[in-house]
Write a protein that holds these residues in place. Structure first.
Motif, PDB file in Angstrom:
ATOM      1  N   ILE A   1      -7.013  -6.507  -5.993  1.00  0.00           N
ATOM      2  CA  ILE A   1      -7.257  -7.561  -5.025  1.00  0.00           C
ATOM      3  C   ILE A   1      -7.147  -8.910  -5.729  1.00  0.00           C
ATOM      4  O   ILE A   1      -7.712  -9.107  -6.809  1.00  0.00           O
TER       5      ILE A   1
ATOM      6  N   SER B   1      -2.838   0.262  -4.066  1.00  0.00           N
ATOM      7  CA  SER B   1      -2.621  -0.826  -3.113  1.00  0.00           C
ATOM      8  C   SER B   1      -2.872  -2.157  -3.806  1.00  0.00           C
ATOM      9  O   SER B   1      -3.602  -2.225  -4.799  1.00  0.00           O
ATOM     10  N   HIS B   2      -2.223  -3.175  -3.285  1.00  0.00           N
ATOM     11  CA  HIS B   2      -2.446  -4.538  -3.781  1.00  0.00           C
ATOM     12  C   HIS B   2      -2.496  -5.462  -2.583  1.00  0.00           C
ATOM     13  O   HIS B   2      -1.646  -5.385  -1.697  1.00  0.00           O
ATOM     14  N   ARG B   3      -3.490  -6.318  -2.549  1.00  0.00           N
ATOM     15  CA  ARG B   3      -3.593  -7.264  -1.441  1.00  0.00           C
ATOM     16  C   ARG B   3      -4.009  -8.627  -1.966  1.00  0.00           C
ATOM     17  O   ARG B   3      -4.674  -8.741  -3.008  1.00  0.00           O
TER      18      ARG B   3
ATOM     19  N   VAL C   1      -6.064 -11.889  -0.672  1.00  0.00           N
ATOM     20  CA  VAL C   1      -7.002 -12.375   0.342  1.00  0.00           C
ATOM     21  C   VAL C   1      -6.949 -13.899   0.367  1.00  0.00           C
ATOM     22  O   VAL C   1      -7.016 -14.550  -0.677  1.00  0.00           O
TER      23      VAL C   1
ATOM     24  N   GLU D   1       0.844  -1.187   0.000  1.00  0.00           N
ATOM     25  CA  GLU D   1       0.000   0.000   0.000  1.00  0.00           C
ATOM     26  C   GLU D   1       0.881   1.240   0.000  1.00  0.00           C
ATOM     27  O   GLU D   1       2.015   1.224   0.448  1.00  0.00           O
TER      28      GLU D   1
ATOM     29  N   HIS E   1      -6.981   0.018  -6.736  1.00  0.00           N
ATOM     30  CA  HIS E   1      -6.646  -0.896  -5.649  1.00  0.00           C
ATOM     31  C   HIS E   1      -6.925  -2.309  -6.166  1.00  0.00           C
ATOM     32  O   HIS E   1      -8.073  -2.643  -6.479  1.00  0.00           O
TER      33      HIS E   1
END
Length: 233
Positions: free
Chosen positions: A39, A65-67, A69, A2, A37
Motif C-alpha cells: 500500500i 496486490s498493490h494499491r 491510496v 491485484e 499486499h
C-alpha cells in the motif's frame, strides 16, 4: 494491481513508499513467506516520483496486490513535503543535519498511514503490518520511534475486530534498530535493486535526487559505510 492468490501463506500488508527503507522492508516480508499486499499513499507530497518506484518494486516482487491510496495532507500543510512554500533543508554532510524535528516532518503521517493500512489489513484477514521506520539513521521524526510503534500496536489490538477476537495484530518494524549501512547490507542480501528506489525529499525532473536533503545524505551515508556507489546516482 491485484491478482488471485492461491498459495497457503498468511497475508501481510507492507507500507511501500518507493524508498530505500520500504524496499528493504518489502524484501524482508517476502523472505518471511507472507503473501504480500503493498500500500502506497499519494498524500500531496512534493516527491511524488516515489510512487512510480513503489509500483515498479511491487511488480518486481510479484506482490499479491498493490494499491495507491489518495489522501491530501497538503490541505493542512505544515511540512516542507506537503507545502511548496516551505523550503526543504539542504546540507553538505550528515554532520550538518540538525537534532530538532525538521520541517520535513509531516504531522501524524505514520499514524494516518498505519491506520489506513490497518483498515485494509482487516478486509483481507491480515494481522501483520510491515513498515520500514528507523530510529537510528533518520531525521528525528517522533513517529519512527519504538515507543510510538508499540503504542500504535496496542491501540490497533484494542480497536479492531481482529484484536478483540483474539487474533493479535503485529506491527513489524525490522529496520528500526539498524543503521542505514546495515539496512543496505540486508537489502542486498535479499536481492533489492536499489537503483529502483528514490529517497530524495526534493527531487528534480525525472526524479533526479537533489543529493543534499536529509534523506539523500543519510542514504549516501549507508552506501559509504558499505564502500559502495549508490546505483540510483
Amino acid at each position: 494491481m491485484e491478482k488471485a492468490v492461491t498459495e497457503n501463506r498468511p497475508p501481510a500488508v507492507v507500507l511501500l513508499s518507493g524508498g530505500l527503507d520500504s524496499a528493504t522492508c518489502l524484501a524482508i516480508a517476502r523472505e518471511a513467506n507472507f503473501a504480500i499486499h503493498t500500500i502506497s499513499f499519494r498524500y500531496g507530497q512534493r516527491h511524488e516520483y516515489e510512487l512510480e518506484r513503489a509500483a515498479a518494486l511491487a511488480r518486481q516482487f510479484d506482490v499479491a496486490s498493490h494499491r495507491v491510496v489518495e489522501i491530501n495532507l497538503s490541505q493542512f500543510g505544515g511540512s516542507a513535503l506537503t507545502d511548496q512554500s516551505i523550503v526543504v533543508p539542504k546540507s553538505d554532510s550528515v554532520e550538518q543535519i540538525g537534532v530538532e524535528i525538521p520541517v520535513t516532518y509531516v504531522p501524524a503521517r505514520n499514524t494516518v498511514f498505519l491506520s489506513l493500512a490497518l483498515a485494509f489489513a482487516e478486509t483481507i484477514g491480515s494481522v501483520d503490518l510491515f513498515i520500514g521506520v528507523n530510529s537510528l539513521d533518520y531525521s528525528g521524526y517522533p513517529d519512527c520511534r519504538p515507543e510510538y510503534i508499540a503504542a500504535f500496536e496496542t491501540m490497533a489490538n484494542l480497536a479492531t475486530q481482529s484484536g478483540t477476537s483474539g487474533r493479535k495484530l503485529t506491527v513489524h518494524t525490522p529496520l528500526i534498530h539498524l543503521t542505514k549501512g546495515e539496512i543496505i547490507q540486508t537489502g542486498l542480501r535479499l536481492g533489492v535493486d536499489y537503483s529502483m528506489t528514490l529517497s530524495c525529499y526534493d527531487p528534480g525532473p525525472g526524479g533526479k535526487p537533489c543529493g543534499h536533503c536529509d534523506a539523500c545524505l543519510l542514504r549516501q551515508k549507508g552506501f559509504d559505510e558499505n564502500n559502495l556507489k549508490d546505483p540510483a546516482g
